[in-house]
Scaffold this motif. Structure first.
Motif: not given
Length: 501
Positions: A285-292, A323-331, A406-410, A415-419
């Motif tokens: 997903g991160a690569i795709q955002i930049i690439y497109a 990001s297996i977190s409810d905030t991320g999935l809602n987003g 940011l809130t993903s517990p996984k 890695t979060k900072i890089v993403i």
């Protein structure tokens, strides 16, 4: 909770049945056919809103409005429909965008009976996957969508329409093969008679290797639909050639079917494989955002530039699902809805300005703001919404995906900072192509000196379409909670598989 009135069957079947009546209309009745199609779309939207408003409990994470009819006795194939919090948003989005796309298709006079029948058939084929609760029914509805798009592309497209239609059908049918293999594999695994029900499959556990194989198969099928690089190349061609009403449906709804399939099948049915693959999803997903976002400024074709911007926005959905977190999935769900509105509006405005000046390439345009100020205003507003201006829905969705990472517990903090750094680069690249697109189209002096502004501005119909897409965009941007209130309980129920097993 079974209610005895078959709401969802009516909602799915009504457009295609009413559309097949178009062929009994007189051949020369363009106006009658248009009004009839818009009328059917509005009735369908009102039916959907009524059924969801009065028969849907928001605080219940289970499947609601279920219907279960035995269809084919031979191999236990049921007509199984039902909705929950994840699918109610895309269904309402489908109704809204399809109604506006039929309004946008008024200039079409060539074979108008077939065109409007195909629009209504697409309506059914889009609501079908969102509301089906049976794997084989999901696959059949998924395929039903393909044929109208192919015909709309190859009959009403631009100059290279046959090439792009063939490319579209090759890509999507190739992805559907993987989808069919996955559906049959899950249905036939571990029992004598096939179990195709979503709810029984969700409680099934597989050996890990098999689950990973299923996951890869489904993921390829959905990665073609929600274009994930490197399977995205059909999208710019298709959008560059299609008529803009078809583009509204493609950008607004077709791409969301891929994201919905990822959430519904890959997350709910195959949780172990998803927790293995989710770091790779986030990287892609991160690569795709930049690439497109960095490919988009190089496009000469206006619609292809908008198409690459929508590929870039789909990257946020992939990251939110990963990001297996409810905030991320809602987003991610909110980004689905919000990009459905914004992408459709951008393609609509590109098409209306093409109707005025008959130019496709950006370097031939310029100075259009003097001749068509209303289109210029709405185009600027929607470009701002696309580059995530605060107060519009795009900003809220991308911000909440950020919070979800940011809130993903996984994941570890590094890695979060890089993403997040990579995503922020993508957010910086987005204004570059939107604003340069605005500059090349509307500022300057080229066209104004050439034609002395003899083209007319957008009429009441086009203003109505633009404004009725703009209102939900601003409403979601100011008060996003009424999209979250639909999905939040269901998202918690999906994610409980990941942390309590």
């Amino acid at each position: 909770m079974t209610n005895y009135f078959p709401w969802l069957t009516i909602i799915v079947v009504l457009p295609i049945v009413a559309g097949s009546l178009i062929f009994f209309f007189p051949h020369r009745g363009n106006k009658v056919i248009r009004w009839y199609t818009v009328f059917i779309c509005i009735i369908e939207l009102l039916l959907t809103t009524y059924a969801f408003g009065y028969h849907f409990q928001l605080d219940d994470p289970l499947i609601q409005l279920t219907e279960n009819y035995k269809w084919i006795n031979f191999f236990e194939f049921y007509w199984r429909l039902g909705i929950d919090g994840i699918s109610i948003g895309p269904i309402l989005l489908t109704g809204f965008i399809t109604t506006l796309a039929t309004l946008a298709a008024w200039p079409i006079t060539k074979d108008s009976r077939l065109f409007h029948f195909l629009m209504l058939a697409m309506y059914s084929g889009q609501i079908g996957p969102f509301s089906s609760q049976d794997l084989l029914l999901f696959f059949i509805m998924w395929e039903l969508e393909l044929i109208p798009v192919y015909l709309l592309l190859s009959m009403w497209g631009g100059k290279k329409r046959l090439y792009s239609a063939t490319k579209f059908i090759l890509y999507t049918a190739g992805g559907s093969i993987f989808l069919l293999i996955g559906v049959l594999g899950i249905g036939l695994y571990g029992s004598n008679e096939p179990t195709l029900n979503f709810e029984t499959s969700a409680n099934q556990s597989y050996p890990l290797v098999l689950e990973i194989l299923f996951y890869i198969g489904f993921f390829i099928a959905f990665a073609v639909k929600l274009p994930i690089i490197p399977l995205h190349t059909w999208l710019p061609d298709t959008h560059g050639e299609a008529h803009y009403s078809t583009c509204m449906l493609l950008a607004g709804i077709l791409l969301k079917m891929g994201a919905y399939g990822l959430i519904r099948i890959n997350m709910e049915l195959l949780p172990h494989a998803h927790s293995i693959f989710s770091p790779w999803l986030i990287i892609v997903g991160a690569i795709q955002i930049i690439y497109a976002a960095s490919t988009s400024p190089g496009q000469r074709n206006l619609k292809k530039r908008i198409a690459y911007s929508s590929v870039s926005h789909m990257g946020f959905i992939i990251i939110g699902i990963g990001s297996i977190s409810d905030t991320g999935l809602n987003g991610a769900i909110l980004q689905m809805i919000s990009h459905g509105f914004i992408g459709a509006a951008l393609f609509f405005l590109a098409g209306t300005s093409y109707d005025r000046i008959r130019l496709v390439y950006l370097d031939e345009m310029g100075g259009m703001a003097i001749g068509i100020p209303r289109i210029f205003t709405t185009f600027s507003i929607f470009s701002m919404a696309s580059l995530a201006l605060p107060g519009m829905s795009g900003f809220v969705a991308e911000l909440i995906v950020f919070f979800g990472i940011l809130t993903s517990p996984k994941y570890l903090l590094m890695t979060k900072i890089v993403i997040i750094f990579v995503m922020a680069i993508g957010i910086i690249l987005t204004p570059i192509y939107s604003l340069s697109m605005l500059r090349q189209m509307f500022y300057g002096y080229k066209l104004f000196s050439a034609t002395n502004s003899n083209f007319f501005d957008s009429g009441p119909r086009e203003l109505f379409v633009s404004i009725s897409i703009l209102l939900p965009v601003i409403a979601i941007g100011i008060y996003p909670d009424f999209v979250f209130s639909l999905s939040i309980d269901k998202v918690e129920a999906v994610l409980s598989n990941y942390f309590f097993r």
